[in-house]
Write a protein that holds these residues in place. Structure first.
Motif, short mmCIF file in Angstrom:
data_model
loop_
_atom_site.label_atom_id
_atom_site.label_comp_id
_atom_site.label_asym_id
_atom_site.label_seq_id
_atom_site.Cartn_x
_atom_site.Cartn_y
_atom_site.Cartn_z
N LEU A 221 0.82 -1.21 0.00
CA LEU A 221 0.00 0.00 0.00
C LEU A 221 0.85 1.26 0.00
CD1 LEU A 221 -2.95 1.07 0.21
CD2 LEU A 221 -2.63 1.12 2.68
N PHE A 222 1.99 1.21 0.69
CA PHE A 222 2.82 2.41 0.82
C PHE A 222 4.03 2.44 -0.12
CE2 PHE A 222 0.65 2.17 4.95
CZ PHE A 222 0.19 3.48 5.06
N PHE A 223 4.42 1.28 -0.65
CA PHE A 223 5.65 1.24 -1.42
C PHE A 223 5.49 0.66 -2.82
CE2 PHE A 223 6.84 0.87 3.10
CZ PHE A 223 7.62 2.02 3.22
N SER A 224 4.28 0.35 -3.25
CA SER A 224 4.07 -0.26 -4.57
C SER A 224 3.16 0.62 -5.41
CB SER A 224 3.46 -1.66 -4.42
OG SER A 224 4.35 -2.53 -3.76
N PRO A 225 3.17 0.44 -6.72
CA PRO A 225 2.24 1.19 -7.58
C PRO A 225 0.79 0.86 -7.25
CG PRO A 225 3.98 0.16 -8.86
CD PRO A 225 4.09 -0.41 -7.48
N PHE A 226 -0.10 1.79 -7.60
CA PHE A 226 -1.52 1.62 -7.31
C PHE A 226 -2.06 0.34 -7.93
CE2 PHE A 226 -2.29 6.41 -6.61
CZ PHE A 226 -2.10 6.24 -5.25
N SER A 227 -1.68 0.05 -9.15
CA SER A 227 -2.25 -1.10 -9.85
C SER A 227 -1.86 -2.41 -9.18
CB SER A 227 -1.79 -1.10 -11.31
OG SER A 227 -0.36 -1.12 -11.38
N LEU A 228 -0.60 -2.53 -8.76
CA LEU A 228 -0.15 -3.76 -8.10
C LEU A 228 -0.81 -3.93 -6.74
CD1 LEU A 228 1.74 -6.16 -8.49
CD2 LEU A 228 3.55 -4.86 -7.38
N THR A 229 -0.90 -2.84 -6.00
CA THR A 229 -1.57 -2.89 -4.69
C THR A 229 -3.03 -3.26 -4.84
OG1 THR A 229 -0.07 -1.18 -3.87
CG2 THR A 229 -2.07 -1.58 -2.61
N ALA A 230 -3.69 -2.67 -5.83
CA ALA A 230 -5.11 -2.95 -6.06
C ALA A 230 -5.32 -4.42 -6.42
CB ALA A 230 -5.65 -2.04 -7.15
N PHE A 231 -4.46 -4.98 -7.25
CA PHE A 231 -4.58 -6.39 -7.63
C PHE A 231 -4.38 -7.29 -6.42
CE2 PHE A 231 -2.74 -10.38 -9.18
CZ PHE A 231 -3.75 -10.79 -10.03
N TYR A 232 -3.42 -6.96 -5.59
CA TYR A 232 -3.15 -7.75 -4.38
C TYR A 232 -4.36 -7.75 -3.45
CZ TYR A 232 -0.66 -9.31 -0.16
OH TYR A 232 -0.26 -10.00 0.96
N CYS A 233 -4.91 -6.57 -3.17
CA CYS A 233 -6.05 -6.46 -2.26
C CYS A 233 -7.30 -7.09 -2.87
CB CYS A 233 -6.32 -4.99 -1.92
SG CYS A 233 -5.01 -4.23 -0.93
N LEU A 234 -7.44 -7.01 -4.20
CA LEU A 234 -8.60 -7.62 -4.85
C LEU A 234 -8.56 -9.14 -4.72
CD1 LEU A 234 -11.14 -7.26 -6.59
CD2 LEU A 234 -9.66 -7.38 -8.60
N VAL A 235 -7.40 -9.73 -4.96
CA VAL A 235 -7.27 -11.18 -4.81
C VAL A 235 -7.51 -11.59 -3.37
CG1 VAL A 235 -5.64 -13.10 -4.98
CG2 VAL A 235 -5.73 -11.38 -6.79
N TRP A 236 -6.99 -10.82 -2.45
CA TRP A 236 -7.18 -11.10 -1.02
C TRP A 236 -8.68 -11.10 -0.68
CZ3 TRP A 236 -4.71 -7.53 3.29
CH2 TRP A 236 -5.09 -8.01 4.55
N SER A 237 -9.40 -10.07 -1.09
CA SER A 237 -10.82 -9.94 -0.76
C SER A 237 -11.65 -11.02 -1.45
CB SER A 237 -11.33 -8.56 -1.15
OG SER A 237 -10.63 -7.55 -0.47
N LEU A 238 -11.38 -11.27 -2.72
CA LEU A 238 -12.15 -12.28 -3.44
C LEU A 238 -11.90 -13.68 -2.90
CD1 LEU A 238 -11.86 -11.04 -7.14
CD2 LEU A 238 -13.78 -10.78 -5.56
#
Length: 256
Positions: A221-238
């Motif tokens: 969230l603090f050290f990665s691009p928005f797109s990579l962070t969003a993909f990570y959190c999306l996979v986590w939530s799904l």
């Protein structure tokens, strides 16, 4: 005059010593109790301060949505998603439930994961505005009627933070595409009002791999691009939404 060998004098001295010892014990006990109350009070302050910070993040997300800065609004919602886990972990581990703290946390959930998340859909057209209202009402409905699941270590209906995390991640990945966001919001509404049970997400209190997932989310969230962070959190939530028991319900089953 009483002599030194007088039994009444010895009895008086003995009672005096016992009285002093009792006073010392009572003072020590009261000091320990006050120390425990002070620690409990301080941890309540910490939990309430974090809930207040969650409200502030939600308000900033709302302002960003009105300013048409969807990427900033989504980033703050992801931050709130991770912060909410810390708040719930503190309250569960230290058993510091109180009415005022619960009400403050519910208000934070409504503001951040209800109102701020719904504004990601946009209010430009009547369809978007209507769906945003339905999303807010669904969040309120779940807070009012699904707050107690009735089954240990579980939630009734999809928790609001996970639905918000999905919308924020989709918003970042699609650069605020309202059509895709409306489709995902409709799906999240159905999951939130569903009667099925989801395992309690003891991410910070469970297996080490779950803690690694959380730490990875914070780092990205603090050290990665928005797109990579969003993909990570999306996979986590799904993964929590579609495979709740297989992946996230192991600790709950062991406790039961």
């Amino acid at each position: 005059m009483l002599g030194t060998g007088d039994p009444s004098l010895h009895s008086c001295i003995h009672r005096t010593k016992e009285g002093r010892q009792g006073q010392c014990n009572s003072l020590s006990l009261s000091h320990d109790q006050s120390h425990l109350k002070k620690n409990e009070f301080s941890w309540k302050d910490v939990a309430n301060s974090l809930s207040l910070a969650n409200i502030v993040l939600g308000l900033f997300s709302i302002f960003c949505s009105f300013s048409r800065k969807s990427h900033c609004a989504s980033w703050m919602l992801l931050m709130s998603f991770l912060l909410d886990m810390v708040i719930r972990t503190i309250t569960r581990q230290l058993n510091i439930y109180c009415k005022s703290g619960a009400e403050l946390n519910d208000f934070a959930v409504f503001t951040t994961f209800g109102l701020a998340s719904a504004l990601l859909l946009g209010v430009d057209g009547p369809l978007n505005g209507f769906l945003a209202i339905i999303y807010v009402l669904t969040t309120s409905f779940r807070l009012c009627f699904y707050s107690s699941a009735g089954v240990p270590f579980s939630y009734k209906g999809l928790p609001c933070p996970y639905a918000s995390c999905v919308l924020a991640s989709i918003s970042l990945l699609t650069k605020g595409n309202t059509f895709i966001l409306c489709c995902m919001a409709s799906l999240m509404i159905l999951f939130m009002v569903d009667q099925s049970y989801y395992p309690r997400d003891d991410v910070l209190e469970s297996e080490n791999w779950k803690k690694v997932v959380y730490v990875g989310g914070v780092v990205m969230l603090f050290f990665s691009p928005f797109s990579l962070t969003a993909f990570y959190c999306l996979v986590w939530s799904l993964s929590y939404i579609f495979f709740p028991d297989a992946l996230w319900g192991g600790a709950a089953c062991l406790k039961l």
